[in-house]
Design an enzyme around this catalytic site. Structure first.
Site: not given
Length: 272
Positions: A60-62
């Protein structure tokens, strides 16, 4: 038992394991206000605050890194994290939040609810209630067939199951020494020739971690005399093993010993 991995984020913590079997994203995967899981579906509502969160790898996203930090500030973070492989998002979040993180751990050896001690300084995971025992598993081969033996009702474990020649490695004893001793004691065979030494395998069964030392031997004898530990024996083709009720890990032992037979790690013939 103590499993050796790699320390990614330093520190020590203890807690009950919450085991997720799929890649996990902190962003969208957990409610930061309550510390309860939103995914995966089967674990929705499960509390992670103060637990040790286990999953194979992050995704997933940072923003997930900041979600971990937000969990920490809200008092809802896990006590520690265990991964098979840590990636930058989870690793960064664990460091920012000061959570111990250890990776390179075989998750098949862990169970949901286990009490664990996670040491990010030394890269270890300890499950105190699980005892580690070392055993040998000897596969005897004659031409294209391997020997399996049915364990009697008099043995301590896995009664009625099929196995190779096996036994506990006694204190002060080398595994190969145990292997030759067990073949002589259980079968009366004194001419077995060592063909290959396999890499040790670890198998979890209940509260025992079996560290199995595999060995492959060639023998000339077709008629075997078993002792009290077995009720019968059979010479079978390796692909027939799936038809039998076998002790845990025997299929992996056979596969590892018979694979790449041309690349045997130890080919020193040794008769006793």
């Amino acid at each position: 038992m103590i499993l050796k991995g790699r320390g990614i984020s330093k520190g020590k913590a203890e807690g009950d394991l919450v085991l997720i079997h799929c890649p996990f994203s902190f962003l969208g995967g957990v409610d930061t206000k309550s510390g309860s899981l939103l995914t995966p579906k089967e674990l929705k509502g499960r509390q992670i605050a103060g637990r040790v969160l286990v999953f194979p790898v992050g995704k997933g996203s940072t923003v997930g890194s900041y979600t971990i930090l937000e969990l920490k500030r809200a008092g809802n973070s896990p006590a520690a994290i265990i991964n098979e492989k840590a990636e930058p998002i989870v690793a960064t979040g664990a460091v920012m939040a000061g959570l111990p993180l250890v990776d390179k751990i075989d998750l098949s050896l862990l169970r949901d609810g286990d009490r664990a001690l996670v040491d990010g300084n030394n890269g270890t995971v300890e499950i105190p209630r699980v005892a580690e025992k070392h055993v040998v598993s000897c596969i005897l081969k004659r031409k294209d067939r391997i020997l399996i033996l049915r364990r009697s009702e008099k043995v301590g474990t896995f009664k009625g199951y099929w196995a190779g020649v096996s036994g506990f490695v006694e204190k002060g004893e080398m595994p190969l020494e145990t292997a030759f001793k067990e073949i002589l004691e259980e079968l009366g065979v004194n001419s077995a020739k060592l063909v290959k030494t396999g890499e040790p395998l670890m198998i979890r069964s209940g509260d025992v971690l079996w560290t199995i030392h595999p060995y492959l031997f060639d023998v000339d004898e077709s008629k075997i005399t078993t002792d009290w530990e077995h009720t019968e024996y059979r010479w079978i083709l390796p692909n027939e093993l799936a038809s039998y009720e076998i002790v845990p890990g025997l299929d992996k032992v056979v596969s590892s010993l018979l694979a790449n037979s041309g690349g045997a790690r130890n080919c020193n013939s040794h008769a006793f």
